[in-house]
Design an enzyme around this catalytic site. Structure first.
Site, mmCIF file in Angstrom:
data_model
loop_
_atom_site.group_PDB
_atom_site.id
_atom_site.type_symbol
_atom_site.label_atom_id
_atom_site.label_comp_id
_atom_site.label_asym_id
_atom_site.label_seq_id
_atom_site.Cartn_x
_atom_site.Cartn_y
_atom_site.Cartn_z
ATOM 1 N N ARG A 37 0.826 -1.211 0.000
ATOM 2 C CA ARG A 37 0.000 0.000 0.000
ATOM 3 C C ARG A 37 0.862 1.263 0.000
ATOM 4 O O ARG A 37 0.439 2.318 -0.431
ATOM 5 C CB ARG A 37 -0.928 0.027 1.223
ATOM 6 C CG ARG A 37 -1.794 -1.206 1.301
ATOM 7 C CD ARG A 37 -3.281 -0.867 1.283
ATOM 8 N NE ARG A 37 -4.033 -1.949 0.688
ATOM 9 C CZ ARG A 37 -4.553 -1.912 -0.557
ATOM 10 N NH1 ARG A 37 -4.428 -0.838 -1.314
ATOM 11 N NH2 ARG A 37 -5.230 -2.937 -1.015
ATOM 12 N N HIS A 67 6.380 -9.148 -6.514
ATOM 13 C CA HIS A 67 5.128 -8.510 -6.943
ATOM 14 C C HIS A 67 5.223 -7.011 -6.672
ATOM 15 O O HIS A 67 5.546 -6.595 -5.573
ATOM 16 C CB HIS A 67 3.957 -9.139 -6.173
ATOM 17 C CG HIS A 67 2.609 -8.874 -6.778
ATOM 18 N ND1 HIS A 67 2.159 -7.605 -7.044
ATOM 19 C CD2 HIS A 67 1.621 -9.708 -7.165
ATOM 20 C CE1 HIS A 67 0.936 -7.678 -7.574
ATOM 21 N NE2 HIS A 67 0.591 -8.948 -7.667
ATOM 22 N N TYR A 70 0.275 -2.842 -5.370
ATOM 23 C CA TYR A 70 -0.903 -2.628 -6.224
ATOM 24 C C TYR A 70 -1.292 -1.167 -6.349
ATOM 25 O O TYR A 70 -2.194 -0.830 -7.100
ATOM 26 C CB TYR A 70 -2.184 -3.348 -5.772
ATOM 27 C CG TYR A 70 -2.215 -4.348 -4.716
ATOM 28 C CD1 TYR A 70 -1.935 -5.671 -5.027
ATOM 29 C CD2 TYR A 70 -2.616 -4.013 -3.429
ATOM 30 C CE1 TYR A 70 -2.040 -6.642 -4.055
ATOM 31 C CE2 TYR A 70 -2.721 -4.985 -2.462
ATOM 32 C CZ TYR A 70 -2.425 -6.285 -2.775
ATOM 33 O OH TYR A 70 -2.534 -7.231 -1.830
ATOM 34 N N HIS A 107 0.437 -5.500 -12.019
ATOM 35 C CA HIS A 107 -0.898 -5.325 -12.581
ATOM 36 C C HIS A 107 -0.790 -4.208 -13.611
ATOM 37 O O HIS A 107 -0.340 -3.111 -13.273
ATOM 38 C CB HIS A 107 -1.890 -4.926 -11.482
ATOM 39 C CG HIS A 107 -2.068 -5.968 -10.420
ATOM 40 N ND1 HIS A 107 -2.874 -5.784 -9.325
ATOM 41 C CD2 HIS A 107 -1.548 -7.212 -10.292
ATOM 42 C CE1 HIS A 107 -2.852 -6.874 -8.565
ATOM 43 N NE2 HIS A 107 -2.032 -7.749 -9.128
ATOM 44 N N GLU A 142 0.169 -9.342 -15.300
ATOM 45 C CA GLU A 142 -0.791 -10.273 -14.708
ATOM 46 C C GLU A 142 -2.141 -10.144 -15.399
ATOM 47 O O GLU A 142 -2.598 -9.033 -15.704
ATOM 48 C CB GLU A 142 -0.925 -9.995 -13.198
ATOM 49 C CG GLU A 142 -1.873 -10.959 -12.505
ATOM 50 C CD GLU A 142 -1.787 -10.951 -10.989
ATOM 51 O OE1 GLU A 142 -0.887 -10.295 -10.428
ATOM 52 O OE2 GLU A 142 -2.639 -11.606 -10.369
ATOM 53 N N ASP A 176 -3.500 -15.523 -13.472
ATOM 54 C CA ASP A 176 -4.119 -15.666 -12.153
ATOM 55 C C ASP A 176 -5.463 -16.371 -12.356
ATOM 56 O O ASP A 176 -6.331 -15.854 -13.068
ATOM 57 C CB ASP A 176 -4.296 -14.274 -11.529
ATOM 58 C CG ASP A 176 -4.849 -14.322 -10.107
ATOM 59 O OD1 ASP A 176 -5.880 -14.986 -9.891
ATOM 60 O OD2 ASP A 176 -4.247 -13.685 -9.222
ATOM 61 N N HIS A 179 -8.526 -14.421 -11.358
ATOM 62 C CA HIS A 179 -8.767 -13.284 -12.248
ATOM 63 C C HIS A 179 -9.342 -13.718 -13.598
ATOM 64 O O HIS A 179 -10.275 -13.089 -14.094
ATOM 65 C CB HIS A 179 -7.469 -12.491 -12.464
ATOM 66 C CG HIS A 179 -6.929 -11.873 -11.210
ATOM 67 N ND1 HIS A 179 -5.752 -11.166 -11.176
ATOM 68 C CD2 HIS A 179 -7.403 -11.862 -9.938
ATOM 69 C CE1 HIS A 179 -5.527 -10.741 -9.934
ATOM 70 N NE2 HIS A 179 -6.513 -11.157 -9.170
ATOM 71 N N HIS A 210 -0.775 -17.815 -10.820
ATOM 72 C CA HIS A 210 -1.291 -17.530 -9.476
ATOM 73 C C HIS A 210 -2.474 -18.455 -9.254
ATOM 74 O O HIS A 210 -3.462 -18.379 -9.998
ATOM 75 C CB HIS A 210 -1.759 -16.072 -9.364
ATOM 76 C CG HIS A 210 -0.652 -15.096 -9.171
ATOM 77 N ND1 HIS A 210 -0.822 -13.735 -9.337
ATOM 78 C CD2 HIS A 210 0.640 -15.270 -8.797
ATOM 79 C CE1 HIS A 210 0.323 -13.118 -9.082
ATOM 80 N NE2 HIS A 210 1.227 -14.031 -8.755
ATOM 81 N N ASP A 223 -12.813 -10.126 -8.299
ATOM 82 C CA ASP A 223 -11.469 -10.317 -7.724
ATOM 83 C C ASP A 223 -11.494 -10.526 -6.206
ATOM 84 O O ASP A 223 -10.882 -9.758 -5.472
ATOM 85 C CB ASP A 223 -10.545 -9.141 -8.103
ATOM 86 C CG ASP A 223 -9.086 -9.442 -7.776
ATOM 87 O OD1 ASP A 223 -8.771 -10.583 -7.364
ATOM 88 O OD2 ASP A 223 -8.255 -8.514 -7.915
ATOM 89 N N HIS A 225 -10.420 -13.529 -3.753
ATOM 90 C CA HIS A 225 -9.770 -14.842 -3.735
ATOM 91 C C HIS A 225 -10.370 -15.738 -2.650
ATOM 92 O O HIS A 225 -10.724 -15.251 -1.580
ATOM 93 C CB HIS A 225 -8.269 -14.706 -3.453
ATOM 94 C CG HIS A 225 -7.539 -13.882 -4.483
ATOM 95 N ND1 HIS A 225 -6.177 -13.782 -4.500
ATOM 96 C CD2 HIS A 225 -7.982 -13.143 -5.524
ATOM 97 C CE1 HIS A 225 -5.804 -13.004 -5.512
ATOM 98 N NE2 HIS A 225 -6.887 -12.592 -6.141
ATOM 99 N N GLU A 255 -2.163 -17.310 -3.631
ATOM 100 C CA GLU A 255 -2.443 -15.990 -3.031
ATOM 101 C C GLU A 255 -3.804 -16.066 -2.365
ATOM 102 O O GLU A 255 -4.648 -15.175 -2.514
ATOM 103 C CB GLU A 255 -2.501 -14.904 -4.103
ATOM 104 C CG GLU A 255 -1.253 -14.689 -4.910
ATOM 105 C CD GLU A 255 -1.471 -13.687 -6.034
ATOM 106 O OE1 GLU A 255 -2.432 -13.864 -6.821
ATOM 107 O OE2 GLU A 255 -0.704 -12.727 -6.109
#
Ligand code: FE
Ligand code: FE
Ligand code: ZN
Length: 276
Positions: A37, A67, A70, A107, A142, A176, A179, A210, A223, A225, A255
């Site tokens: 974040r 990764h 995001y 992403h 991704e 993913d 996704h 993923h 989205d 998971h 994930e």
């Protein structure tokens, strides 16, 4: 070889992640290059990076995945947001040189109302800006669920980004499962979806998976998971995914919403479904 792992925290350094991976039966893993974040990246300890490289080699790990946070959005309509994304991507890629030969997943971003055409052009420009012929990292786009204005929910959009990047030999795709299911592709009809991937992008670009179940029905663009077998994709389909001839040697990374003990159980469960 079945390469399977999960997302791990990097807060105790690189070598600790490798040791944790071994403890839970993993032979690959993923970590955030910095707080997902925030933006601050910890200084890299070159010796810690070298110890992880030794561990990965000793234990024959697959490439590991870093990764990107995001929060970066190279497809934003806002210039400062795009500049921030460029700075993070360039800095992350230079840091990845401490762990050469691995994967960096991001992403593609959200077009924030400009339309996917403009978003695709901006991501392409960002990659043309940050990729170098000297890097030892493969950068993965991704596949996205298509939440909000996300780009990369169709194989065709990803292909258009790949086509626009000069150094696209440095690029690949991370599929993913949550996704693509949320984007509308069927994993139950796996051969059909992989044929579509091959037709639009080319399977040679597929570098990592993923593994996530999805809380929502196919095409929901949500989205969210779920643990393997606890969602709408289902354990049976995951058994077919990990054993599929074109996928079975790729690094698979969970994930799912799990703590470490949960990941250990999920890894053992999936290893039990793999037909060596
Ligand atoms: Fe991701
Ligand atoms: Fe993912
Ligand atoms: Zn997701």
């Amino acid at each position: 070889m079945f390469y399977l792992g999960c997302h791990l925290s990097c807060s105790n350094g690189f070598e600790t992640m490798g040791k944790t991976a071994l403890e839970i039966g993993a032979n690959t893993f993923q970590f955030f290059t910095r707080n997902p974040r925030g933006s601050q990246a910890k200084r890299i300890d070159p010796q810690d990076a070298q110890r992880l490289r030794n561990l990965l080699e000793t234990h024959s790990f697959a490439p590991i995945l870093a990764h990107a946070p995001y929060t970066i959005n190279p497809a934003s309509s806002d210039l400062r947001t795009r500049q921030f994304a460029l700075d993070v991507l360039a800095d992350d890629l230079s840091r990845m040189e401490y762990l050469p030969g691995n994967l960096y997943n991001f992403h593609p971003g959200s077009h924030t109302g400009q339309g996917s055409e403009a978003g695709i052009r901006l991501v392409t420009e960002a990659l043309n800006e940050v990729l170098t012929p000297y890097q030892h990292t493969t950068v993965l786009l991704e596949t996205m669920a298509g939440k909000g204005t996300e780009i990369g929910q169709s194989f065709e959009e990803l292909k258009r980004i790949l086509d626009g990047v000069k150094l696209n030999g440095k690029l690949g795709v991370c599929l993913d499962t949550c996704h693509v299911h949320d984007a509308g592709y069927s994993l139950a009809i796996l051969d059909g979806t992989l044929a579509e991937f091959d037709k639009q992008i080319g399977l040679k670009y597929l570098k990592a998976i993923h593994l996530n179940d999805s809380l929502n029905p196919r095409g929901s663009h949500k989205d969210r998971h779920a643990p393997i077998g606890a969602g709408k994709i289902g354990a049976k389909t995951f058994e077919r995914i990990i054993n599929h001839p074109v996928l079975k040697d790729l690094p698979f990374c969970l994930e799912t919403p799990q703590d470490l003990a949960g990941y250990k159980r999920e890894i053992a469960f999936l290893r039990g479904l793999y037909h060596s």
